[in-house]
Design a protein around this motif. Structure first.
Motif, mmCIF file in Angstrom:
data_model
loop_
_atom_site.group_PDB
_atom_site.id
_atom_site.type_symbol
_atom_site.label_atom_id
_atom_site.label_comp_id
_atom_site.label_asym_id
_atom_site.label_seq_id
_atom_site.Cartn_x
_atom_site.Cartn_y
_atom_site.Cartn_z
ATOM 1 N N THR A 2 3.886 -2.190 -5.668
ATOM 2 C CA THR A 2 4.670 -3.258 -5.067
ATOM 3 C C THR A 2 5.697 -3.760 -6.085
ATOM 4 N N ARG A 23 -6.596 -6.932 -10.171
ATOM 5 C CA ARG A 23 -6.337 -6.183 -8.922
ATOM 6 C C ARG A 23 -4.857 -6.214 -8.555
ATOM 7 N N ALA A 27 -1.928 -3.175 -8.461
ATOM 8 C CA ALA A 27 -1.065 -2.945 -7.299
ATOM 9 C C ALA A 27 0.414 -3.060 -7.639
ATOM 10 N N GLU A 221 -10.291 -7.925 -3.879
ATOM 11 C CA GLU A 221 -9.824 -6.942 -2.889
ATOM 12 C C GLU A 221 -9.408 -7.639 -1.596
ATOM 13 N N LEU A 224 -6.043 -9.531 -2.208
ATOM 14 C CA LEU A 224 -4.903 -8.609 -2.192
ATOM 15 C C LEU A 224 -4.568 -8.171 -0.771
ATOM 16 N N GLN A 228 -0.931 -8.689 1.175
ATOM 17 C CA GLN A 228 -0.070 -7.552 1.515
ATOM 18 C C GLN A 228 0.086 -7.310 3.010
#
Length: 245
Positions: A2, A23, A27, A221, A224, A228
């Motif tokens: 990202t 995390r 990403a 997790e 995130l 997203q």
């Protein structure tokens, strides 16, 4: 990956906050991390993120319950990265004890750290998100904010406040394409639960249908994923508790 997305995470030096930072770094996010006093832990995390994930990482030590201190942190973040795309409010402390044993100073400290900090960060980050017509705010709450816990009145009150804050702000910001959600954590295996004896841990584990404590990485997790995806998911208090509550 990202590219050019920025996340601001409070309470990031250890536990859930540290796992969330790692995390997001994995990403590809640029990170701005803060903690109240664990400067060395935050510096170690910064070095890990830069060396292992090769992304930019700002760190700050300060009190997120103090508006002006947080204002300086967010201003520097915007000067460096130009925008904050994701705000994760994780800073929090607990207090175990009878209400009648709690001093007014103790009460004010936990309210400032757990709840006022969320107002401060949102008040400072939201105008930029509104300008961009985009943003994600994820508040780390607790199952005790949903139902309350004996001997944790102040903690439960602040987490309940976060839940109501989340639902109300989500309605304000939905027209601006900004989603606001909370993750209400159950028993997560962090230092906050380190006071439990082995017998207490076993007894608590037996109460949880999934048969174990959650892991900080599982919280990360989910955070995130909320950051997203899910543009139609807002104002939700998502319990991550293994079916406990």
């Amino acid at each position: 990956m990202t590219p050019n997305k920025t996340v601001f995470i409070t309470g990031a030096s250890r536990g859930i906050g540290r796992a969330i930072a790692i995390r997001f770094a994995a990403a590809g996010y640029q990170l701005a991390l803060c903690c109240r006093q664990n400067t060395q832990l935050l510096e170690d995390l910064q070095q890990l993120i830069i060396s292992q994930y090769h992304t930019d990482c700002l760190i700050f030590t300060g009190d997120t319950g103090d508006y002006h201190q947080l204002e300086a942190m967010i201003s520097e973040t915007i000067a460096r990265f130009h925008h904050i795309d994701v705000l994760v409010n994780n800073a929090g402390i607990s207090y175990i004890g009878l209400l009648t044993d709690m001093s007014p100073d103790d009460w004010q400290h936990i309210v400032n750290t757990n709840l006022t900090s969320v107002f401060n960060s949102c008040r400072l980050a939201v105008p930029g998100m509104v300008h961009e017509h985009s943003g994600k705010i994820i508040n780390i709450s607790s199952v005790w904010g949903c139902c309350g816990a004996s001997c944790e009145v102040a903690y439960s009150a602040t987490k309940g406040g976060i839940n109501a804050f989340t639902q109300a702000l989500a309605k304000e910001l939905a027209p601006s394409n900004i989603q606001v959600n909370a993750v209400a954590c159950g028993a997560i295996d962090t230092e906050m639960n380190a006071f439990l004896s082995e017998a207490d841990r076993i007894a608590l584990t037996e109460e949880i249908p999934s048969g174990r404590f959650g892991r900080p990485e599982e919280v990360a997790e989910l955070v995130l994923d909320l950051a997203q995806k899910h543009s139609y998911l807002t104002g939700q208090i998502i319990r991550l508790d293994g079916g406990w509550i």
